[in-house]
Design a protein around this motif. Structure first.
Motif, PDB file in Angstrom:
ATOM      1  N   VAL A 197      25.450   2.778   3.366  1.00 43.53           N
ATOM      2  CA  VAL A 197      24.752   3.378   2.233  1.00 43.53           C
ATOM      3  C   VAL A 197      23.408   2.667   2.099  1.00 43.53           C
ATOM      4  CG1 VAL A 197      24.707   3.638  -0.274  1.00 43.53           C
ATOM      5  CG2 VAL A 197      26.815   4.110   0.976  1.00 43.53           C
ATOM      6  N   ASP A 198      22.331   3.425   1.956  1.00 42.17           N
ATOM      7  CA  ASP A 198      20.995   2.858   1.810  1.00 42.17           C
ATOM      8  C   ASP A 198      20.562   2.820   0.352  1.00 42.17           C
ATOM      9  OD1 ASP A 198      20.636   2.455   4.536  1.00 42.17           O
ATOM     10  OD2 ASP A 198      19.739   4.433   4.846  1.00 42.17           O
ATOM     11  N   ILE A 199      19.885   1.743  -0.019  1.00 39.09           N
ATOM     12  CA  ILE A 199      19.305   1.603  -1.358  1.00 39.09           C
ATOM     13  C   ILE A 199      17.801   1.421  -1.197  1.00 39.09           C
ATOM     14  CG2 ILE A 199      19.167   0.181  -3.423  1.00 39.09           C
ATOM     15  CD1 ILE A 199      22.060  -0.605  -3.015  1.00 39.09           C
ATOM     16  N   GLU A 200      17.027   2.328  -1.774  1.00 42.51           N
ATOM     17  CA  GLU A 200      15.567   2.227  -1.735  1.00 42.51           C
ATOM     18  C   GLU A 200      15.109   1.277  -2.840  1.00 42.51           C
ATOM     19  OE1 GLU A 200      13.840   3.575   0.608  1.00 42.51           O
ATOM     20  OE2 GLU A 200      15.364   4.897   1.477  1.00 42.51           O
ATOM     21  N   LEU A 201      14.470   0.182  -2.452  1.00 39.85           N
ATOM     22  CA  LEU A 201      14.009  -0.808  -3.416  1.00 39.85           C
ATOM     23  C   LEU A 201      12.543  -0.633  -3.788  1.00 39.85           C
ATOM     24  CD1 LEU A 201      15.795  -3.970  -1.988  1.00 39.85           C
ATOM     25  CD2 LEU A 201      16.403  -2.680  -4.034  1.00 39.85           C
ATOM     26  N   ALA A 202      11.742  -0.118  -2.864  1.00 35.77           N
ATOM     27  CA  ALA A 202      10.311   0.048  -3.152  1.00 35.77           C
ATOM     28  C   ALA A 202       9.693   1.043  -2.193  1.00 35.77           C
ATOM     29  CB  ALA A 202       9.585  -1.289  -3.045  1.00 35.77           C
TER      30      ALA A 202
ATOM     31  N   GLU B  81       0.842  -1.181   0.000  1.00 38.50           N
ATOM     32  CA  GLU B  81       0.000   0.000   0.000  1.00 38.50           C
ATOM     33  C   GLU B  81       0.882   1.238   0.000  1.00 38.50           C
ATOM     34  OE1 GLU B  81      -2.541  -0.496   3.361  1.00 38.50           O
ATOM     35  OE2 GLU B  81      -3.585  -2.229   2.494  1.00 38.50           O
ATOM     36  N   ALA B  82       0.269   2.405  -0.012  1.00 41.30           N
ATOM     37  CA  ALA B  82       1.013   3.662  -0.203  1.00 41.30           C
ATOM     38  C   ALA B  82       2.106   3.879   0.837  1.00 41.30           C
ATOM     39  CB  ALA B  82       0.040   4.834  -0.200  1.00 41.30           C
ATOM     40  N   ASN B  83       1.890   3.398   2.066  1.00 39.89           N
ATOM     41  CA  ASN B  83       2.863   3.656   3.133  1.00 39.89           C
ATOM     42  C   ASN B  83       3.876   2.523   3.315  1.00 39.89           C
ATOM     43  OD1 ASN B  83       0.978   1.873   4.084  1.00 39.89           O
ATOM     44  ND2 ASN B  83       0.936   2.692   6.167  1.00 39.89           N
ATOM     45  N   ASP B  84       3.857   1.522   2.446  1.00 43.61           N
ATOM     46  CA  ASP B  84       4.806   0.417   2.558  1.00 43.61           C
ATOM     47  C   ASP B  84       6.125   0.747   1.868  1.00 43.61           C
ATOM     48  OD1 ASP B  84       3.433  -1.610   4.055  1.00 43.61           O
ATOM     49  OD2 ASP B  84       2.084  -1.850   2.343  1.00 43.61           O
ATOM     50  N   TRP B  85       7.200   0.089   2.319  1.00 40.09           N
ATOM     51  CA  TRP B  85       8.516   0.355   1.755  1.00 40.09           C
ATOM     52  C   TRP B  85       9.454  -0.831   1.999  1.00 40.09           C
ATOM     53  CZ3 TRP B  85      12.465   0.440   5.429  1.00 40.09           C
ATOM     54  CH2 TRP B  85      12.048   0.601   6.765  1.00 40.09           C
ATOM     55  N   LEU B  86      10.520  -0.881   1.199  1.00 41.26           N
ATOM     56  CA  LEU B  86      11.556  -1.903   1.326  1.00 41.26           C
ATOM     57  C   LEU B  86      12.900  -1.256   1.028  1.00 41.26           C
ATOM     58  CD1 LEU B  86      12.330  -4.923   1.687  1.00 41.26           C
ATOM     59  CD2 LEU B  86      12.042  -5.174  -0.794  1.00 41.26           C
ATOM     60  N   LYS B  87      13.878  -1.537   1.874  1.00 41.52           N
ATOM     61  CA  LYS B  87      15.191  -0.894   1.754  1.00 41.52           C
ATOM     62  C   LYS B  87      16.298  -1.908   2.027  1.00 41.52           C
ATOM     63  CE  LYS B  87      16.449   1.892   5.114  1.00 41.52           C
ATOM     64  NZ  LYS B  87      16.487   3.088   5.989  1.00 41.52           N
ATOM     65  N   CYS B  88      17.420  -1.741   1.318  1.00 41.20           N
ATOM     66  CA  CYS B  88      18.634  -2.524   1.565  1.00 41.20           C
ATOM     67  C   CYS B  88      19.720  -1.580   2.062  1.00 41.20           C
ATOM     68  CB  CYS B  88      19.099  -3.212   0.285  1.00 41.20           C
ATOM     69  SG  CYS B  88      20.679  -4.088   0.436  1.00 41.20           S
ATOM     70  N   THR B  89      20.386  -1.949   3.142  1.00 41.90           N
ATOM     71  CA  THR B  89      21.492  -1.156   3.688  1.00 41.90           C
ATOM     72  C   THR B  89      22.794  -1.927   3.504  1.00 41.90           C
ATOM     73  OG1 THR B  89      20.087  -0.068   5.336  1.00 41.90           O
ATOM     74  CG2 THR B  89      22.459  -0.056   5.748  1.00 41.90           C
ATOM     75  N   ILE B  90      23.757  -1.291   2.840  1.00 34.94           N
ATOM     76  CA  ILE B  90      25.080  -1.881   2.655  1.00 34.94           C
ATOM     77  C   ILE B  90      26.024  -1.252   3.665  1.00 34.94           C
ATOM     78  CG2 ILE B  90      26.996  -2.258   1.066  1.00 34.94           C
ATOM     79  CD1 ILE B  90      25.043  -2.043  -1.232  1.00 34.94           C
ATOM     80  N   THR B  91      26.694  -2.092   4.439  1.00 39.47           N
ATOM     81  CA  THR B  91      27.644  -1.631   5.453  1.00 39.47           C
ATOM     82  C   THR B  91      29.054  -1.990   5.029  1.00 39.47           C
ATOM     83  OG1 THR B  91      26.025  -1.867   7.241  1.00 39.47           O
ATOM     84  CG2 THR B  91      28.349  -1.814   7.869  1.00 39.47           C
ATOM     85  N   GLY B  92      29.947  -1.007   5.050  1.00 39.19           N
ATOM     86  CA  GLY B  92      31.362  -1.233   4.785  1.00 39.19           C
ATOM     87  C   GLY B  92      32.144  -1.197   6.081  1.00 39.19           C
ATOM     88  N   THR B  93      32.984  -2.190   6.302  1.00 37.30           N
ATOM     89  CA  THR B  93      33.833  -2.234   7.494  1.00 37.30           C
ATOM     90  C   THR B  93      35.234  -1.787   7.129  1.00 37.30           C
ATOM     91  OG1 THR B  93      32.548  -4.060   8.433  1.00 37.30           O
ATOM     92  CG2 THR B  93      34.759  -3.707   9.325  1.00 37.30           C
TER      93      THR B  93
ATOM     94  N   ALA C 189      21.904  -5.786   4.648  1.00 38.62           N
ATOM     95  CA  ALA C 189      20.777  -6.010   5.554  1.00 38.62           C
ATOM     96  C   ALA C 189      19.543  -5.365   4.946  1.00 38.62           C
ATOM     97  CB  ALA C 189      21.068  -5.421   6.934  1.00 38.62           C
ATOM     98  N   PHE C 190      18.365  -5.902   5.273  1.00 46.16           N
ATOM     99  CA  PHE C 190      17.114  -5.441   4.681  1.00 46.16           C
ATOM    100  C   PHE C 190      16.142  -5.018   5.774  1.00 46.16           C
ATOM    101  CE2 PHE C 190      19.136  -8.278   1.744  1.00 46.16           C
ATOM    102  CZ  PHE C 190      18.900  -7.732   0.491  1.00 46.16           C
ATOM    103  N   THR C 191      15.436  -3.924   5.528  1.00 48.60           N
ATOM    104  CA  THR C 191      14.382  -3.457   6.418  1.00 48.60           C
ATOM    105  C   THR C 191      13.185  -3.053   5.577  1.00 48.60           C
ATOM    106  OG1 THR C 191      15.398  -1.257   6.401  1.00 48.60           O
ATOM    107  CG2 THR C 191      15.887  -2.669   8.304  1.00 48.60           C
ATOM    108  N   GLY C 192      12.024  -3.041   6.207  1.00 46.76           N
ATOM    109  CA  GLY C 192      10.825  -2.659   5.479  1.00 46.76           C
ATOM    110  C   GLY C 192       9.636  -2.497   6.399  1.00 46.76           C
TER     111      GLY C 192
END
Length: 256
Positions: A197-202, A176-188, A228-231
């Motif tokens: 760095v965040d990547i917006e997937l949806a 729905e309009a308020n849903d989202w999906l994101k991938c975060t890339i972490t460099g050590t 890592a993924f959050t949503g």
């Protein structure tokens, strides 16, 4: 007071035929040499269904439920991609970095092999690309001094795209309009600190449908990467939307 006899000495040397050697320092001689490599996953052999998700040649161990785990790696361009293939009486699953050349763009039954599809139906360049589905598996830099990973290309896997458009038994109905999906890339970094760095997937039903380039220069010099993924569709056990991203053409910069 002595006069500067440099030009007089030069003239005398020229008259008697003595060699005159002038030396200079080039700015380029002092600059570090940079080697750039693009990791494109073209070197990995695939099975008849057009994917690789590990194999039984990896280091063997047993998990807490009695399944057999094979720790496998794919190496290219100074990077090591770590993948775990788990095989048990109930079937098999993988975690880490799979590689495919599949041309399907959507997700349908059976679950395998369509989980290795991406929404474009092709690699960014060449014929192969990488599917990321990690539970702590990393991309390791072979050089202990680290490298700069300038960028990579990414797109959505067909698996989360199907969940976004049609819903599924884990995630619920379509986004729905308020849903989202994101991938975060972490460099050590070498000293153990990290940058992200965040990547917006949806966002809503608007999701990434083509290959897009993502700069990773902000991560600086790194010794490993993790994903890592959050949503918005998150439950008791974490993210309910399939946590996948497809990547290709990783640009690695190493100072020699």
């Amino acid at each position: 007071m002595k006069k500067n006899n440099f030009w007089g000495w030069m003239m005398a040397a020229m008259l008697i035929g003595a060699p005159v050697v002038l030396s200079s320092c080039s700015k380029d001689d002092d600059e570090p040499k940079v080697e750039t490599t693009t990791v494109s996953f073209e070197n990995q052999s695939l099975n008849p269904d057009g994917y690789w998700n590990g194999d039984t040649n990896g280091t063997k161990s047993t998990d807490e439920w009695g399944g057999t785990v094979y720790a496998c790696t794919y190496k290219e361009g100074g990077l090591t991609f770590n993948t775990n293939l788990n095989v048990s009486d109930y079937g098999s699953y993988w975690m880490g970095y799979a590689i495919a050349n599949r041309t399907g763009k959507s997700m349908s039954d059976p679950y395998t092999p369509d989980q290795y599809n991406n929404v474009t139906g092709t690699a960014h360049t060449g014929s192969k690309y990488c599917i990321v589905q990690t539970y702590g598996e990393t991309i390791d830099v072979d050089d202990p001094k680290g490298v700069i990973i300038r960028s990579l290309w990414f797109t959505n896997s067909a698996y989360p795209a199907n969940s976004i458009l049609n819903g599924d038994s884990y995630s619920g109905g379509p986004f729905e309009a308020n849903d989202w999906l994101k991938c975060t890339i972490t460099g050590t970094h070498v000293d153990g600190t990290t940058s992200t760095v965040d990547i917006e997937l949806a966002k809503g039903l608007d999701y990434v449908k083509e290959w897009k380039q993502q700069s990773l220069a902000a991560l600086g010099t790194v010794t490993k990467l993790s994903f890592a993924f959050t949503g918005s569709r998150t439950g008791q056990y974490g993210l309910n939307t399939p946590a996948y991203i497809c990547i290709d053409d990783i640009e690695v910069e190493k100072v020699k």
